[in-house]
Design a protein around this motif. Structure first.
Motif, PDB file in Angstrom:
ATOM      1  N   THR A 136       0.816  -1.215   0.000  1.00 33.81           N
ATOM      2  CA  THR A 136       0.000   0.000   0.000  1.00 33.81           C
ATOM      3  C   THR A 136       0.851   1.267   0.000  1.00 33.81           C
ATOM      4  OG1 THR A 136      -0.161  -0.137   2.420  1.00 33.81           O
ATOM      5  CG2 THR A 136      -1.961  -1.092   1.133  1.00 33.81           C
ATOM      6  N   TRP A 137       2.140   1.137   0.263  1.00 30.01           N
ATOM      7  CA  TRP A 137       3.041   2.300   0.260  1.00 30.01           C
ATOM      8  C   TRP A 137       3.688   2.512  -1.105  1.00 30.01           C
ATOM      9  CZ3 TRP A 137       5.985   0.175   5.127  1.00 30.01           C
ATOM     10  CH2 TRP A 137       5.101   0.176   6.224  1.00 30.01           C
ATOM     11  N   ILE A 138       3.398   1.631  -2.056  1.00 31.99           N
ATOM     12  CA  ILE A 138       3.989   1.722  -3.394  1.00 31.99           C
ATOM     13  C   ILE A 138       3.042   2.486  -4.310  1.00 31.99           C
ATOM     14  CG2 ILE A 138       4.911   0.433  -5.357  1.00 31.99           C
ATOM     15  CD1 ILE A 138       5.284  -1.959  -3.425  1.00 31.99           C
ATOM     16  N   GLU A 150      15.659 -10.688  -3.090  1.00 36.77           N
ATOM     17  CA  GLU A 150      14.779  -9.715  -2.438  1.00 36.77           C
ATOM     18  C   GLU A 150      13.406  -9.634  -3.092  1.00 36.77           C
ATOM     19  OE1 GLU A 150      18.344  -6.632  -1.073  1.00 36.77           O
ATOM     20  OE2 GLU A 150      17.401  -6.435  -3.041  1.00 36.77           O
ATOM     21  N   MET A 151      13.197 -10.375  -4.159  1.00 31.23           N
ATOM     22  CA  MET A 151      11.916 -10.320  -4.868  1.00 31.23           C
ATOM     23  C   MET A 151      10.795 -10.900  -4.003  1.00 31.23           C
ATOM     24  SD  MET A 151      11.454  -8.849  -7.730  1.00 31.23           S
ATOM     25  CE  MET A 151       9.902  -9.634  -8.140  1.00 31.23           C
ATOM     26  N   ARG A 152       9.636 -10.244  -4.092  1.00 32.71           N
ATOM     27  CA  ARG A 152       8.436 -10.710  -3.411  1.00 32.71           C
ATOM     28  C   ARG A 152       7.288 -10.652  -4.411  1.00 32.71           C
ATOM     29  NH1 ARG A 152       8.480  -6.502   1.431  1.00 32.71           N
ATOM     30  NH2 ARG A 152       6.255  -7.021   1.399  1.00 32.71           N
ATOM     31  N   PRO A 153       6.312 -11.548  -4.297  1.00 33.07           N
ATOM     32  CA  PRO A 153       5.200 -11.556  -5.263  1.00 33.07           C
ATOM     33  C   PRO A 153       4.508 -10.206  -5.389  1.00 33.07           C
ATOM     34  CG  PRO A 153       5.140 -13.526  -3.909  1.00 33.07           C
ATOM     35  CD  PRO A 153       6.207 -12.651  -3.321  1.00 33.07           C
ATOM     36  N   GLU A 154       4.383  -9.475  -4.277  1.00 31.82           N
ATOM     37  CA  GLU A 154       3.679  -8.199  -4.329  1.00 31.82           C
ATOM     38  C   GLU A 154       4.460  -7.108  -5.044  1.00 31.82           C
ATOM     39  OE1 GLU A 154       4.929  -8.719   0.093  1.00 31.82           O
ATOM     40  OE2 GLU A 154       4.552  -9.964  -1.678  1.00 31.82           O
ATOM     41  N   PHE A 155       5.711  -7.392  -5.411  1.00 27.75           N
ATOM     42  CA  PHE A 155       6.491  -6.410  -6.169  1.00 27.75           C
ATOM     43  C   PHE A 155       6.146  -6.436  -7.650  1.00 27.75           C
ATOM     44  CE2 PHE A 155      10.354  -6.382  -3.047  1.00 27.75           C
ATOM     45  CZ  PHE A 155       9.565  -5.711  -2.119  1.00 27.75           C
ATOM     46  N   GLU A 156       5.535  -7.505  -8.116  1.00 28.92           N
ATOM     47  CA  GLU A 156       5.175  -7.581  -9.534  1.00 28.92           C
ATOM     48  C   GLU A 156       4.209  -6.448  -9.882  1.00 28.92           C
ATOM     49  OE1 GLU A 156       6.707  -9.345 -11.562  1.00 28.92           O
ATOM     50  OE2 GLU A 156       7.692 -10.793 -10.240  1.00 28.92           O
ATOM     51  N   THR A 157       4.357  -5.900 -11.072  1.00 24.94           N
ATOM     52  CA  THR A 157       3.683  -4.639 -11.397  1.00 24.94           C
ATOM     53  C   THR A 157       2.164  -4.751 -11.560  1.00 24.94           C
ATOM     54  OG1 THR A 157       4.251  -4.978 -13.732  1.00 24.94           O
ATOM     55  CG2 THR A 157       5.706  -3.573 -12.417  1.00 24.94           C
ATOM     56  N   HIS A 160       0.759  -3.049  -8.289  1.00 25.84           N
ATOM     57  CA  HIS A 160       0.963  -1.641  -7.944  1.00 25.84           C
ATOM     58  C   HIS A 160       1.251  -0.833  -9.204  1.00 25.84           C
ATOM     59  CE1 HIS A 160       5.323  -2.006  -8.603  1.00 25.84           C
ATOM     60  NE2 HIS A 160       5.233  -3.174  -8.011  1.00 25.84           N
ATOM     61  N   SER A 161       1.333   0.489  -9.040  1.00 24.84           N
ATOM     62  CA  SER A 161       1.556   1.385 -10.181  1.00 24.84           C
ATOM     63  C   SER A 161       2.994   1.879 -10.274  1.00 24.84           C
ATOM     64  CB  SER A 161       0.620   2.599 -10.084  1.00 24.84           C
ATOM     65  OG  SER A 161       0.843   3.302  -8.870  1.00 24.84           O
ATOM     66  N   LYS A 170      20.340 -10.178 -16.265  1.00 26.01           N
ATOM     67  CA  LYS A 170      19.502  -9.406 -17.175  1.00 26.01           C
ATOM     68  C   LYS A 170      18.660  -8.463 -16.329  1.00 26.01           C
ATOM     69  CE  LYS A 170      16.124  -9.972 -20.934  1.00 26.01           C
ATOM     70  NZ  LYS A 170      15.354 -10.982 -21.718  1.00 26.01           N
ATOM     71  N   VAL A 171      18.957  -7.183 -16.377  1.00 28.86           N
ATOM     72  CA  VAL A 171      18.185  -6.195 -15.629  1.00 28.86           C
ATOM     73  C   VAL A 171      16.872  -5.945 -16.369  1.00 28.86           C
ATOM     74  CG1 VAL A 171      18.123  -3.822 -14.779  1.00 28.86           C
ATOM     75  CG2 VAL A 171      20.262  -5.108 -14.712  1.00 28.86           C
ATOM     76  N   ILE A 172      15.764  -6.058 -15.656  1.00 29.60           N
ATOM     77  CA  ILE A 172      14.443  -5.832 -16.248  1.00 29.60           C
ATOM     78  C   ILE A 172      13.766  -4.702 -15.496  1.00 29.60           C
ATOM     79  CG2 ILE A 172      12.186  -6.828 -16.761  1.00 29.60           C
ATOM     80  CD1 ILE A 172      13.526  -9.560 -16.926  1.00 29.60           C
ATOM     81  N   ILE A 173      13.281  -3.714 -16.236  1.00 26.08           N
ATOM     82  CA  ILE A 173      12.628  -2.556 -15.647  1.00 26.08           C
ATOM     83  C   ILE A 173      11.223  -2.460 -16.212  1.00 26.08           C
ATOM     84  CG2 ILE A 173      12.707  -0.050 -15.353  1.00 26.08           C
ATOM     85  CD1 ILE A 173      15.776  -0.306 -15.867  1.00 26.08           C
ATOM     86  N   CYS A 174      10.224  -2.438 -15.323  1.00 26.40           N
ATOM     87  CA  CYS A 174       8.835  -2.402 -15.757  1.00 26.40           C
ATOM     88  C   CYS A 174       8.044  -1.378 -14.961  1.00 26.40           C
ATOM     89  CB  CYS A 174       8.158  -3.757 -15.566  1.00 26.40           C
ATOM     90  SG  CYS A 174       8.792  -5.094 -16.591  1.00 26.40           S
ATOM     91  N   GLN A 175       7.103  -0.763 -15.635  1.00 26.84           N
ATOM     92  CA  GLN A 175       6.034  -0.010 -14.985  1.00 26.84           C
ATOM     93  C   GLN A 175       4.758  -0.415 -15.696  1.00 26.84           C
ATOM     94  OE1 GLN A 175       6.201   4.355 -14.894  1.00 26.84           O
ATOM     95  NE2 GLN A 175       5.274   4.260 -12.860  1.00 26.84           N
ATOM     96  N   GLY A 176       3.938  -1.187 -15.001  1.00 25.54           N
ATOM     97  CA  GLY A 176       2.796  -1.808 -15.662  1.00 25.54           C
ATOM     98  C   GLY A 176       3.285  -2.786 -16.712  1.00 25.54           C
ATOM     99  N   THR A 177       2.785  -2.643 -17.934  1.00 25.50           N
ATOM    100  CA  THR A 177       3.198  -3.527 -19.028  1.00 25.50           C
ATOM    101  C   THR A 177       4.343  -2.938 -19.851  1.00 25.50           C
ATOM    102  OG1 THR A 177       1.492  -2.576 -20.467  1.00 25.50           O
ATOM    103  CG2 THR A 177       0.906  -4.546 -19.201  1.00 25.50           C
TER     104      THR A 177
END
Length: 256
Positions: A136-138, A150-157, A160-161, A170-177
C-alpha cells in the motif's frame, strides 16, 4: 520485450549551466548503519554529480564518514530524525535502504519514512528496506530495486503502479506492461557496491526525471560505465573508480 535504447540518455533532464542552486534536484538519503557504512557512501558518490543538494539521515556512527565527503560535495547536509520533516519537504526524491540492515529498528524506520506526509513524489526503495515495505506504500512515483533474493510476489507490477528494477544478469525494468531490459556490462563486474551505486544514481536522476526514465537511464549509464572501465583496466576495476566516470560516460551520448 525490447532493450533500453541509448536515446533514453539524451532524453534526461540534466543540470543546466544557467540554473540556480537547488533547481537541479535535492535528494534525501536514509541509509547506512553501524555495520554497513560503505553502502551509504557509494550511494552518495553516485548521486553527487547529478543533484545540487544531498540530505543524509544515517546512524550517528557514520556521520564522520559523511562529513569527509563534504570536501568533494559541499552541499551534503547531515540531517537528524528531528529535522526529517524540514528536509523531506525540500526534497525531490527519497532514497531509502542501502546498508540499513535487517532489524526491528529498520522496520520501524521504513514505515515511518514511507508513510510520512511529506515523503517526496519520487522514492527509491532499495536493499534492506525492501524486506519491510508494504504494497500500500507503493505508488506511481516509487522505484523498487530488488535483486533475485529480495523479490516478493507483491512487487510484480500487476499489484501496484510503481516501477520495478529487477537486478541480475539481465536487468528488467517495468512499470505496468511497459518493460525494457539491459544486459550490458553489470553482470561481468563482480566487486561489491554496484547495487548501492545504482540506487544512488537512480534516485539522483529521479529528482528531475520521471521514475521509469530515471530507472532505465541509470541502469544503462552504470553498465556502460563499467564496460568502458573494463576496456581500460581489464579485471582491475574497483567500485570506487566508477562514480567519477559516470558523467564522462554520459557526456559521450549527449549532443555536443
Amino acid at each position: 520485450m525490447r532493450p533500453i535504447p541509448l536515446s533514453v540518455l539524451k532524453q534526461l533532464t540534466l543540470p543546466s549551466r544557467r540554473s540556480h542552486k537547488g533547481q537541479n534536484g535535492a535528494l534525501y538519503i536514509v541509509a547506512g548503519s553501524k555495520q554497513y557504512h560503505g553502502a551509504l557512501l557509494y550511494a552518495i558518490l553516485a548521486a553527487e554529480h547529478f543533484v545540487d543538494l544531498i540530505y543524509v539521515e544515517t546512524d550517528p556512527s557514520n556521520r564522520a564518514a559523511v562529513r569527509s565527503l563534504k570536501g568533494l560535495h559541499p552541499a551534503i547536509i547531515l540531517v537528524s530524525p528531528k529535522q526529517r520533516t524540514q528536509y523531506l519537504t525540500k526534497s525531490d526524491c527519497l532514497l531509502l535502504g542501502p546498508g540499513l540492515g535487517k532489524s526491528a529498528r529498520t522496520k520501524a524506520l521504513v514505515r515511518t519514512v514511507l508513510i510520512h506526509q511529506h515523503r517526496p513524489a519520487a522514492t527509491v526503495v532499495d536493499a534492506d528496506a525492501l524486506h519491510y515495505i508494504e504494497s500500500t506504500w507503493i505508488n506511481a512515483g516509487t522505484i523498487l530495486t530488488p535483486h533475485p533474493g529480495e523479490m516478493r510476489p507483491e512487487f510484480e507490477t500487476d499489484h501496484h503502479s510503481g516501477v520495478i528494477l529487477k537486478k541480475g544478469t539481465k536487468v528488467i525494468i517495468c512499470q505496468g506492461t511497459n518493460c525494457r531490459y539491459n544486459t550490458s556490462g553489470i553482470a561481468r563486474q563482480t566487486k561489491g557496491g554496484l547495487g548501492d551505486l545504482l540506487a544512488g544514481l537512480t534516485a539522483a536522476l529521479a529528482c528531475t526525471n520521471p521514475p521509469y526514465r530515471a530507472a532505465c537511464a541509470a541502469s544503462l549509464l552504470l553498465s556502460r560505465t563499467v564496460v568502458r572501465l573494463q576496456r581500460q583496466r581489464g579485471t582491475f576495476v574497483t567500485t570506487r573508480l566508477i562514480p567519477e566516470q559516470l558523467p564522462l560516460t554520459l557526456k559521450r551520448y549527449l549532443p555536443s
